[in-house]
Scaffold this active site. Structure first.
Site, PDB file in Angstrom:
ATOM      1  N   GLY A  12       0.840  -1.208   0.000  1.00  0.00           N
ATOM      2  CA  GLY A  12       0.000   0.000   0.000  1.00  0.00           C
ATOM      3  C   GLY A  12       0.868   1.248   0.000  1.00  0.00           C
ATOM      4  N   ARG A  98       0.736  -4.706  -5.853  1.00  0.00           N
ATOM      5  CA  ARG A  98       0.916  -5.981  -5.171  1.00  0.00           C
ATOM      6  C   ARG A  98       1.190  -7.000  -6.277  1.00  0.00           C
ATOM      7  NH1 ARG A  98      -2.694  -3.523  -1.440  1.00  0.00           N
ATOM      8  NH2 ARG A  98      -1.513  -3.171   0.470  1.00  0.00           N
ATOM      9  N   ASP A 129       5.994  -5.574   5.609  1.00  0.00           N
ATOM     10  CA  ASP A 129       6.627  -6.885   5.817  1.00  0.00           C
ATOM     11  C   ASP A 129       6.595  -7.755   4.559  1.00  0.00           C
ATOM     12  OD1 ASP A 129       3.867  -7.199   6.162  1.00  0.00           O
ATOM     13  OD2 ASP A 129       4.142  -8.998   7.379  1.00  0.00           O
ATOM     14  N   THR A 151       4.659   1.824   5.521  1.00  0.00           N
ATOM     15  CA  THR A 151       3.281   1.311   5.591  1.00  0.00           C
ATOM     16  C   THR A 151       2.545   2.084   6.671  1.00  0.00           C
ATOM     17  OG1 THR A 151       1.881  -0.542   6.249  1.00  0.00           O
ATOM     18  CG2 THR A 151       4.140  -0.621   7.042  1.00  0.00           C
ATOM     19  N   ASP A 153       0.341   0.916   8.414  1.00  0.00           N
ATOM     20  CA  ASP A 153      -0.177  -0.016   9.421  1.00  0.00           C
ATOM     21  C   ASP A 153       0.653  -0.088  10.710  1.00  0.00           C
ATOM     22  OD1 ASP A 153      -2.056  -0.631   7.479  1.00  0.00           O
ATOM     23  OD2 ASP A 153      -0.927  -2.352   6.728  1.00  0.00           O
ATOM     24  N   ASP A 155       2.843  -2.207  11.469  1.00  0.00           N
ATOM     25  CA  ASP A 155       2.714  -3.601  11.899  1.00  0.00           C
ATOM     26  C   ASP A 155       4.024  -4.376  11.847  1.00  0.00           C
ATOM     27  OD1 ASP A 155       2.893  -3.557   9.157  1.00  0.00           O
ATOM     28  OD2 ASP A 155       1.214  -4.898   8.780  1.00  0.00           O
ATOM     29  N   ARG A 197      -4.695  -3.122   8.573  1.00  0.00           N
ATOM     30  CA  ARG A 197      -4.589  -4.552   8.247  1.00  0.00           C
ATOM     31  C   ARG A 197      -4.842  -5.396   9.504  1.00  0.00           C
ATOM     32  NH1 ARG A 197      -0.098  -6.897   4.133  1.00  0.00           N
ATOM     33  NH2 ARG A 197      -1.222  -5.586   2.682  1.00  0.00           N
TER      34      ARG A 197
HETATM   35  P1  ADP Z   1       3.386  -4.742   2.582  1.00  0.00           P
HETATM   36  O1  ADP Z   1       4.723  -4.695   1.968  1.00  0.00           O
HETATM   37  O2  ADP Z   1       2.838  -3.405   2.922  1.00  0.00           O
HETATM   38  O3  ADP Z   1       3.289  -5.738   3.726  1.00  0.00           O
HETATM   39  P2  ADP Z   1       2.067  -6.713   0.904  1.00  0.00           P
HETATM   40  O4  ADP Z   1       1.937  -7.730   1.986  1.00  0.00           O
HETATM   41  O5  ADP Z   1       0.908  -6.532  -0.010  1.00  0.00           O
HETATM   42  O6  ADP Z   1       2.369  -5.257   1.465  1.00  0.00           O
HETATM   43  O7  ADP Z   1       3.363  -7.107   0.076  1.00  0.00           O
HETATM   44  C1  ADP Z   1       3.786  -6.294  -0.999  1.00  0.00           C
HETATM   45  C2  ADP Z   1       4.413  -7.158  -2.057  1.00  0.00           C
HETATM   46  O8  ADP Z   1       5.577  -7.798  -1.546  1.00  0.00           O
HETATM   47  C3  ADP Z   1       3.552  -8.289  -2.573  1.00  0.00           C
HETATM   48  O9  ADP Z   1       2.625  -7.869  -3.526  1.00  0.00           O
HETATM   49  C4  ADP Z   1       4.605  -9.178  -3.212  1.00  0.00           C
HETATM   50  O10 ADP Z   1       5.016  -8.658  -4.439  1.00  0.00           O
HETATM   51  C5  ADP Z   1       5.759  -9.033  -2.220  1.00  0.00           C
HETATM   52  N1  ADP Z   1       5.708 -10.130  -1.242  1.00  0.00           N
HETATM   53  C6  ADP Z   1       4.817 -10.320  -0.256  1.00  0.00           C
HETATM   54  N2  ADP Z   1       5.072 -11.457   0.423  1.00  0.00           N
HETATM   55  C7  ADP Z   1       6.144 -12.017  -0.175  1.00  0.00           C
HETATM   56  C8  ADP Z   1       6.893 -13.228   0.039  1.00  0.00           C
HETATM   57  N3  ADP Z   1       6.581 -14.083   1.022  1.00  0.00           N
HETATM   58  N4  ADP Z   1       7.942 -13.473  -0.775  1.00  0.00           N
HETATM   59  C9  ADP Z   1       8.276 -12.618  -1.766  1.00  0.00           C
HETATM   60  N5  ADP Z   1       7.603 -11.460  -2.022  1.00  0.00           N
HETATM   61  C10 ADP Z   1       6.561 -11.172  -1.250  1.00  0.00           C
HETATM   62  O1  F6P Z   2      -1.171  -1.814   4.091  1.00  0.00           O
HETATM   63  C1  F6P Z   2      -1.926  -0.639   3.960  1.00  0.00           C
HETATM   64  C2  F6P Z   2      -3.386  -0.969   3.814  1.00  0.00           C
HETATM   65  O2  F6P Z   2      -4.113   0.231   3.655  1.00  0.00           O
HETATM   66  C3  F6P Z   2      -3.987  -1.801   4.954  1.00  0.00           C
HETATM   67  O3  F6P Z   2      -4.295  -0.998   6.067  1.00  0.00           O
HETATM   68  C4  F6P Z   2      -5.184  -2.398   4.277  1.00  0.00           C
HETATM   69  O4  F6P Z   2      -5.529  -3.626   4.892  1.00  0.00           O
HETATM   70  C5  F6P Z   2      -4.710  -2.632   2.880  1.00  0.00           C
HETATM   71  O5  F6P Z   2      -3.607  -1.764   2.660  1.00  0.00           O
HETATM   72  C6  F6P Z   2      -5.765  -2.357   1.849  1.00  0.00           C
HETATM   73  O6  F6P Z   2      -5.246  -2.652   0.600  1.00  0.00           O
HETATM   74  P1  F6P Z   2      -5.957  -2.252  -0.761  1.00  0.00           P
HETATM   75  O7  F6P Z   2      -5.884  -0.759  -0.871  1.00  0.00           O
HETATM   76  O8  F6P Z   2      -5.151  -2.941  -1.800  1.00  0.00           O
HETATM   77  O9  F6P Z   2      -7.353  -2.740  -0.643  1.00  0.00           O
END
Ligand code: ADP
Ligand code: F6P
Length: 369
Positions: A12, A98, A129, A151, A153, A155, A197
């Site tokens: 995000g 994503r 993360d 982020t 969040d 988190d 989240r």
């Molecule tokens: P955030 O980075 O805010 O936690 P996401 O969980 O959506 O947001 O992760 C962002 C991107 O990081 C994912 O769309 C993917 O491309 C990559 N990613 C997430 N988890 C993994 C993983 N276990 N291994 C490799 N890449 C990952």
């Molecule tokens: O990680 C940021 C965040 O806004 C979270 O708080 C929420 O769960 C998620 O992204 C929403 O994602 P999207 O905008 O893709 O629906």
């Protein structure tokens, strides 16, 4: 010796991401390091927009000016002139996405190969993360990576703050203050849904900063009876405009209660497959608390698209600076965070296993005071 750094934002968007890019660009330029922007998170690493055929390329020396032009939807040189103006822009200039394929080792190998062929010696990843897991995968493929926590969040267990969290909280506080003014005018309780989240930090900080009387967080199970009893008690004491802050991803944590039939018995039309949401929660409270006119607001993307606060902008500049310092010294596989108010770095591997402590005392304080 790092000659070219790539930078991307992932997950995000979060206020402060642009400021971090500017900071990396300024520090890279001081060290004579070229900076390239990778667009839409790991999608850009996989060259998904340009669909550029890398099979004929062995290294950066094979890339012509036309090839670089063709790569622009995914990879673009970030000269200072381009970047300096973006620090105060909202959202993320580099775009974000994503990229679901990136969890797959085959795509991680492909991504690392692309980066090598493009001559990108090191990567700065700004995200949460999930993005750091992607960074760790690239480190395992031999790419030098440094992560900056971006982020809303908050988190991530290893750091006290992430870019965007302070801004998101301030947006929510401003919104809740306005909602409470109208609540007071009409003697109506409010249900306000915030993001985060699976982390209740935005909700709890917003609640404590606004004096909201109730909070529901994803870390804790809850039941409708407790919150209805608390609201009835507040109303009986003369507080006819109490606020309940509910974080997203909490509805499935509610203790079993046939809310659909309860609302139907009170004359509402509810579909069988309908999910509980903030508006339905306000209706439940209405019928459980003797007809109080509770109203719901979902704050949503205003939390992400806001102008970064001074705290987030300053943190972004510090993180960007440290990221380049680390890469320039050959220290990689790191993520940057805040500990005791100061920026620091630690290995991504270790950071990813640290659990975020839940602030139980704060949660109890909000729900009982
Ligand atoms: P955030 O980075 O805010 O936690 P996401 O969980 O959506 O947001 O992760 C962002 C991107 O990081 C994912 O769309 C993917 O491309 C990559 N990613 C997430 N988890 C993994 C993983 N276990 N291994 C490799 N890449 C990952
Ligand atoms: O990680 C940021 C965040 O806004 C979270 O708080 C929420 O769960 C998620 O992204 C929403 O994602 P999207 O905008 O893709 O629906």
């Amino acid at each position: 010796m790092i000659k070219t750094i790539g930078i991307l934002t992932s997950g995000g968007d979060a206020p402060g991401m642009n400021a971090a890019v500017v900071s990396v660009a300024r520090c890279a330029s001081v060290h004579g390091i070229k900076l390239v922007g990778i667009k839409r998170g790991y999608n850009g690493v996989l060259l998904k927009e340009s669909k550029f055929d890398m099979s004929k390329i062995n290294g950066p020396e094979d890339l012509t000016a036309e090839d670089w032009k063709a790569l622009e939807p995914d990879i673009t040189e970030l000269d200072l002139e381009t970047v300096l103006d973006i620090a105060d822009q909202r959202g993320t200039f580099l775009r974000t996405a994503r990229c679901t394929e990136f969890v797959n080792p085959e795509y991680q190998r492909k991504g690392a190969e692309n980066l090598r062929k493009l001559g990108i010696d090191a990567l700065v990843i700004i995200g949460g993360d999930g993005s750091f897991r992607g960074a760790r995968a690239l480190c395992n493929q031999g790419i030098n990576c440094v992560g900056i926590p971006g982020t809303i969040d908050n988190d991530l267990g290893y750091t006290e703050a992430t870019l965007g969290y302070d801004t998101a909280v301030n947006v929510c506080v401003e919104a809740v203050r306005s909602i409470r003014a109208t609540s007071r005018s009409h003697d109506r309780p409010a249900v306000v849904q915030v993001m985060g989240r699976h982390c209740g930090d935005i909700g709890m900080r917003t609640a404590i900063a606004t004096g909201a009387e109730m909070v529901i967080v994803p870390e804790m199970p809850w039941n409708i009876e407790d919150y209805a009893a608390r609201l009835s008690e507040l109303v009986a004491k003369g507080n006819t405009r109490a606020t309940l802050i509910i974080c997203e991803n909490c509805f499935e944590k509610m203790a079993d209660f046939d809310w659909r039939n309860f609302l139907r018995e009170n004359g509402k039309t509810v579909f069988d497959g309908e999910d509980l949401d903030a508006h339905r929660l306000a209706q439940l409270l209405k019928y459980k608390c003797d007809g109080v006119e509770a109203r719901a607001t979902v704050i949503g993307y205003t939390q992400r698209g806001a102008q970064p606060t001074a705290y987030d902008s300053a943190l972004a500049f510090q993180c960007g600076h440290l990221a380049v310092q680390l890469l320039n010294k050959g220290i990689t596989n790191q993520c940057i965070g805040v500990r005791h108010g100061e920026v620091f770095n630690m290995p991504i591997d270790e950071a990813l296993v640290m659990k975020r402590p839940f602030k139980r005392e704060l949660y109890d304080l909000i729900n009982t005071l």
